[in-house]
Write a protein that holds these residues in place. Structure first.
Motif, PDB file in Angstrom:
ATOM      1  N   LEU A  48       0.830  -0.759  -0.236  1.00 34.21           N
ATOM      2  CA  LEU A  48      -0.180  -0.354   0.470  1.00 34.21           C
ATOM      3  C   LEU A  48       0.653   1.107  -0.308  1.00 34.21           C
ATOM      4  O   LEU A  48       1.951   1.086   0.528  1.00 34.21           O
ATOM      5  CB  LEU A  48      -0.765  -0.376   0.689  1.00 34.21           C
ATOM      6  CG  LEU A  48      -1.758  -0.976   1.629  1.00 34.21           C
ATOM      7  CD1 LEU A  48      -2.114  -1.406   2.739  1.00 34.21           C
ATOM      8  CD2 LEU A  48      -2.498  -0.920   0.249  1.00 34.21           C
ATOM      9  N   LYS A  49       0.337   2.557  -0.251  1.00 32.41           N
ATOM     10  CA  LYS A  49       1.353   3.693  -0.299  1.00 32.41           C
ATOM     11  C   LYS A  49       0.370   3.988   0.756  1.00 32.41           C
ATOM     12  O   LYS A  49      -0.674   4.357   0.780  1.00 32.41           O
ATOM     13  CB  LYS A  49      -0.072   4.598  -1.163  1.00 32.41           C
ATOM     14  CG  LYS A  49       1.201   5.975  -1.709  1.00 32.41           C
ATOM     15  CD  LYS A  49       1.856   6.143  -2.716  1.00 32.41           C
ATOM     16  CE  LYS A  49       2.113   7.513  -2.859  1.00 32.41           C
ATOM     17  NZ  LYS A  49       3.623   7.403  -2.638  1.00 32.41           N
ATOM     18  N   TRP A  79       5.473   3.223  -0.646  1.00 33.45           N
ATOM     19  CA  TRP A  79       4.858   2.519  -0.290  1.00 33.45           C
ATOM     20  C   TRP A  79       5.703   1.493   0.500  1.00 33.45           C
ATOM     21  O   TRP A  79       6.529   1.040   0.889  1.00 33.45           O
ATOM     22  CB  TRP A  79       5.105   1.434  -2.101  1.00 33.45           C
ATOM     23  CG  TRP A  79       4.138   2.294  -2.892  1.00 33.45           C
ATOM     24  CD1 TRP A  79       4.634   3.159  -3.777  1.00 33.45           C
ATOM     25  CD2 TRP A  79       2.612   1.863  -3.522  1.00 33.45           C
ATOM     26  NE1 TRP A  79       4.026   3.674  -4.715  1.00 33.45           N
ATOM     27  CE2 TRP A  79       3.346   2.793  -4.259  1.00 33.45           C
ATOM     28  CE3 TRP A  79       2.126   0.415  -3.070  1.00 33.45           C
ATOM     29  CZ2 TRP A  79       1.211   2.229  -4.787  1.00 33.45           C
ATOM     30  CZ3 TRP A  79       1.189   0.855  -3.019  1.00 33.45           C
ATOM     31  CH2 TRP A  79       0.115   1.453  -4.931  1.00 33.45           C
ATOM     32  N   SER A 100      -4.446   4.192   0.241  1.00 29.67           N
ATOM     33  CA  SER A 100      -3.643   4.548  -0.382  1.00 29.67           C
ATOM     34  C   SER A 100      -4.461   5.140  -1.691  1.00 29.67           C
ATOM     35  O   SER A 100      -3.781   4.800  -2.752  1.00 29.67           O
ATOM     36  CB  SER A 100      -2.938   3.126  -0.527  1.00 29.67           C
ATOM     37  OG  SER A 100      -2.637   3.132  -1.649  1.00 29.67           O
TER      38      SER A 100
END
Length: 106
Positions: A48-49, A79, A100
């Motif tokens: 995930l960002k 990330w 994200s």
């Protein structure tokens, strides 16, 4: 969080689509053609960002050092790889997925 819940939360986002560019074990959820979650469907991690900067992503790693690590190759862009099921509470995992998605939509 169980796999179906995790995938369902990702795919419930407006415009979200599911893709399997590397086979059926890895789901990549995208919005507008850009990935916002890399889900290992066999368990393990979800990429995930976790912030707009590498520093913001590092704050999450500091918070859960045994459950969140920098993503290979793209960690320097904010990330993280988040263990699931794991030590990160479900509400915070949802928050990370939401963030994200929002970062990619922006």
């Amino acid at each position: 969080m169980q796999r179906d819940e995790l995938v369902g939360h990702c795919l419930a986002k407006p415009g979200a689509e599911e893709t399997y560019p590397w086979g059926e074990a890895e789901l990549v959820t995208k919005v507008g053609g850009k990935a916002f979650a890399f889900v290992n469907l066999e368990g393990g991690t979800v990429g995930l960002k976790c912030g707009r900067t590498a520093e913001e992503a590092a704050e999450w790693r500091d918070r859960y050092p045994s459950a969140i690590t920098a993503s290979s190759y793209i960690g320097r862009y904010g990330w993280n790889a988040v263990d699931w099921p794991g030590a990160v509470p479900e509400d915070e995992l949802r928050e990370l997925i939401d963030a994200s998605y929002e970062a990619i939509v922006a």
